[in-house]
Design a protein around this motif. Structure first.
Motif, mmCIF file in Angstrom:
data_model
loop_
_atom_site.group_PDB
_atom_site.id
_atom_site.type_symbol
_atom_site.label_atom_id
_atom_site.label_comp_id
_atom_site.label_asym_id
_atom_site.label_seq_id
_atom_site.Cartn_x
_atom_site.Cartn_y
_atom_site.Cartn_z
ATOM 1 N N LYS A 157 10.965 -22.832 -0.317
ATOM 2 C CA LYS A 157 12.134 -22.613 0.292
ATOM 3 C C LYS A 157 13.115 -21.993 -0.635
ATOM 4 N N GLU A 158 13.307 -22.605 -1.841
ATOM 5 C CA GLU A 158 14.219 -21.992 -2.828
ATOM 6 C C GLU A 158 13.866 -20.715 -3.278
ATOM 7 N N ASP A 159 12.649 -20.456 -3.718
ATOM 8 C CA ASP A 159 12.073 -19.074 -3.810
ATOM 9 C C ASP A 159 12.538 -17.971 -2.823
ATOM 10 N N MET A 160 12.557 -18.394 -1.487
ATOM 11 C CA MET A 160 12.714 -17.451 -0.436
ATOM 12 C C MET A 160 14.287 -17.198 -0.739
ATOM 13 N N ALA A 161 15.107 -18.217 -0.810
ATOM 14 C CA ALA A 161 16.705 -18.161 -0.873
ATOM 15 C C ALA A 161 16.837 -17.233 -1.886
ATOM 16 N N ILE A 162 16.084 -17.303 -2.974
ATOM 17 C CA ILE A 162 16.615 -16.579 -4.301
ATOM 18 C C ILE A 162 16.206 -15.100 -3.853
ATOM 19 N N HIS A 163 15.052 -14.832 -3.172
ATOM 20 C CA HIS A 163 14.622 -13.538 -2.751
ATOM 21 C C HIS A 163 15.741 -12.876 -1.816
ATOM 22 N N ASP A 164 15.998 -13.701 -0.910
ATOM 23 C CA ASP A 164 16.979 -13.220 0.240
ATOM 24 C C ASP A 164 18.468 -12.722 -0.298
ATOM 25 N N LYS B 249 21.910 -8.242 -2.213
ATOM 26 C CA LYS B 249 22.510 -7.676 -3.178
ATOM 27 C C LYS B 249 22.192 -6.176 -3.561
ATOM 28 N N ASN B 250 20.702 -6.037 -3.304
ATOM 29 C CA ASN B 250 20.048 -4.738 -3.671
ATOM 30 C C ASN B 250 20.733 -3.811 -2.515
ATOM 31 N N LYS B 251 20.929 -4.104 -1.119
ATOM 32 C CA LYS B 251 21.137 -3.503 -0.031
ATOM 33 C C LYS B 251 22.732 -2.995 -0.119
ATOM 34 N N GLU B 252 23.471 -3.969 -0.556
ATOM 35 C CA GLU B 252 24.869 -3.744 -0.847
ATOM 36 C C GLU B 252 24.940 -2.697 -2.207
#
Length: 122
Positions: free
Chosen positions: A102-109, A114-117
């Motif tokens: 769950k934490e890994d998914m949150a970090i990747h999200d 940020k990459n999209k921005e």
């Protein structure tokens, strides 16, 4: 002959420079991401390890306690303490795996946002 040697040196040099440039680019990107995630300090990592440790330890201890109670009140051939200790350990490991996932998914999200921005800003 000399022309072929010069051409080979030029190709080798350009490949080396290309590889060097991509390696430097990857390292710079990694450093920028680390700087952006500066809110995740050493204390965050230590807290996460403690959380994961407790999420494994508590179900294991609960399973062992229930097993001890069953073994003391209803003696039998099999050890309920050992069986429920292993069951508690398995549940705790699954719980820890779920939490880390769950934490890994949150970090990747967060990184994807940020990459999209960054791409929109360019």
């Amino acid at each position: 002959m000399a022309n072929n040697i010069d051409k080979h040196k030029l190709e080798t040099t350009s490949k080396t420079q290309s590889t060097l440039a991509s390696t430097v680019g990857i390292k710079v990107t990694r450093k920028i991401k680390a700087r952006d995630n500066s809110h995740q300090s050493v204390w965050f990592g230590l807290g996460m390890m403690g959380l994961i440790g407790w999420s494994v330890a508590i179900p294991t201890l609960i399973g062992a306690s229930i097993g001890l109670y069953i073994d003391s009140h209803y003696p039998g051939e099999r050890s309920w303490t050992l069986a429920l200790l292993v069951a508690g350990l398995a549940i705790g490991c699954f719980n820890a795996w779920h939490w880390v996932e769950k934490e890994d998914m949150a970090i990747h999200d967060v990184n994807q946002e940020k990459n999209k921005e960054d791409h929109i800003d360019e």
